[in-house]
Design a protein around this motif. Structure first.
Motif, short mmCIF file in Angstrom:
data_model
loop_
_atom_site.label_atom_id
_atom_site.label_comp_id
_atom_site.label_asym_id
_atom_site.label_seq_id
_atom_site.Cartn_x
_atom_site.Cartn_y
_atom_site.Cartn_z
N ARG A 154 0.86 -1.13 0.01
CA ARG A 154 -0.02 0.02 -0.14
C ARG A 154 0.80 1.11 0.04
NH1 ARG A 154 -5.48 -0.92 1.17
NH2 ARG A 154 -5.58 -3.15 1.64
N CYS A 155 0.14 2.48 -0.32
CA CYS A 155 0.99 3.75 -0.10
C CYS A 155 1.14 3.87 1.23
CB CYS A 155 0.16 4.68 -0.92
SG CYS A 155 0.83 6.37 -0.51
N LEU A 156 2.22 4.38 1.77
CA LEU A 156 2.68 4.78 3.06
C LEU A 156 1.95 6.01 3.49
CD1 LEU A 156 6.55 4.51 2.93
CD2 LEU A 156 4.97 2.95 3.96
N ILE A 157 1.43 6.88 2.68
CA ILE A 157 0.74 8.08 3.24
C ILE A 157 -0.85 7.76 3.21
CG2 ILE A 157 0.24 10.32 2.71
CD1 ILE A 157 3.01 10.61 1.92
N CYS A 158 -1.50 7.63 1.95
CA CYS A 158 -2.87 7.40 1.82
C CYS A 158 -3.51 6.05 2.18
CB CYS A 158 -3.49 8.03 0.57
SG CYS A 158 -2.87 6.85 -0.94
N HIS A 159 -2.53 5.14 2.10
CA HIS A 159 -2.84 3.40 2.42
C HIS A 159 -3.68 2.78 1.33
CE1 HIS A 159 -1.21 4.43 6.11
NE2 HIS A 159 -2.00 5.26 6.63
N LEU A 177 5.14 4.75 -2.34
CA LEU A 177 4.06 5.68 -2.50
C LEU A 177 3.25 6.00 -3.69
CD1 LEU A 177 6.32 8.83 -1.03
CD2 LEU A 177 4.50 7.46 0.27
N CYS A 178 2.03 6.03 -3.70
CA CYS A 178 1.38 6.46 -5.13
C CYS A 178 1.88 7.75 -5.57
CB CYS A 178 -0.07 6.41 -4.70
SG CYS A 178 -0.95 7.74 -3.97
N GLY A 179 1.58 7.72 -6.99
CA GLY A 179 1.93 9.34 -7.55
C GLY A 179 1.51 10.38 -7.09
N SER A 180 0.17 10.42 -6.42
CA SER A 180 -0.34 11.59 -5.92
C SER A 180 0.30 12.19 -4.46
CB SER A 180 -1.77 11.53 -5.63
OG SER A 180 -2.46 10.69 -6.49
N CYS A 181 0.53 11.02 -3.79
CA CYS A 181 1.16 11.36 -2.62
C CYS A 181 2.70 11.75 -2.79
CB CYS A 181 1.12 10.31 -1.68
SG CYS A 181 -0.67 9.91 -1.06
N ALA A 182 3.30 11.01 -3.76
CA ALA A 182 4.71 11.19 -4.02
C ALA A 182 5.11 12.84 -4.35
CB ALA A 182 5.21 10.42 -5.19
#
Ligand SMILES: [Zn+2]
Length: 240
Positions: A154-159, A177-182
């Motif tokens: 999962r993305c570390l920020i938005c899960h 991380l997903c592209g948006s959170c990165a």
């Protein structure tokens, strides 16, 4: 004061004085230790070839006090891993494994998973041809057993589950991380393809035979190498 017997793998050895050797070992019972082998560099030493790097042996060590270097009383070869020494690429692969273990583990803490990983890993170096893939897989497993398993599902920020085209690996946070959170953070990131993320996940779960059935493209291998190098640099505070 105590005398103990343990299985060990020789990580490296340096000259000490006229005829002795200071050997760093990964032992099954006490993790990474340093021990002095008196007379090990004499022509007819009782240690023979047992203290060559990568050798799996059974050793008897004498520990006077935790603050004083151990002394090696005896070393008997269990597996010499001779085929590694006949080929420069195999020597390099084995040296990288030994270097990783030396850098990651503190002295005096037993880690049976990493001992077993190094012993079987050196056995694989003797018989496999995809050495680069073998070393990368070893690195991923070694980090896991040393307590640094990357979080990759999962993305570390938005899960949210990682399923987009653009995925990034954060060496500082040890995960994806997903592209948006990165876009929202300033830490250095490594771009990785979703295929590489899946590969990284599988490596932690499969046995060696399974791993060698997996196909990795040169691009995936390069991405895995970049991710691992960046992760090691962050964990160790320096490049490996
Ligand atoms: Zn996210």
């Amino acid at each position: 004061m105590s005398l103990f017997e343990t299985e060990a793998i020789v990580l490296n050895g340096i000259r000490l004085g006229e005829a002795d050797k200071l050997v760093t070992l990964l032992t099954a019972k006490k993790g990474k230790v340093k021990a002095v082998a008196n007379g090990a560099r004499r022509p007819r030493s009782r240690f023979g070839a047992a203290l060559e790097p990568f050798t799996h042996c059974n050793v008897i060590l004498f520990e006077k006090k935790p603050t004083i270097l151990m002394r090696m009383n005896q070393a008997d070869i269990l597996q010499p891993f001779m085929k590694i020494r006949e080929d420069l690429d195999r020597i390099n692969a084995a040296a990288r494994m030994v270097q990783i273990v030396s850098a990651l583990l503190p002295e005096g803490e037993a880690n049976p998973e990493i001992f077993s990983l190094l012993r079987t890993g050196l056995g694989e170096v003797e018989k496999r041809d995809r050495l680069e893939w073998l070393v990368r897989a070893f690195e991923i497993r070694c980090l896991k057993h040393a307590g640094y398993q990357a979080r990759l599902d999962r993305c570390l920020i938005c899960h949210r589950e990682i399923d987009s085209i653009r995925v990034y690996f954060s060496p500082m946070n040890g995960g994806t991380l997903c592209g948006s959170c990165a876009r929202t953070i300033r830490d250095p990131l490594e771009p990785v393809s979703p295929g590489t993320v899946s590969l990284l996940r599988l490596v932690g779960r499969m046995n060696w035979s399974g791993l060698f059935r997996l196909k990795a493209t040169p691009r995936m291998l390069q991405e895995v190498k970049s991710v691992m190098d960046a992760h090691f640099t962050f964990i160790l505070g320096r490049p490996l």
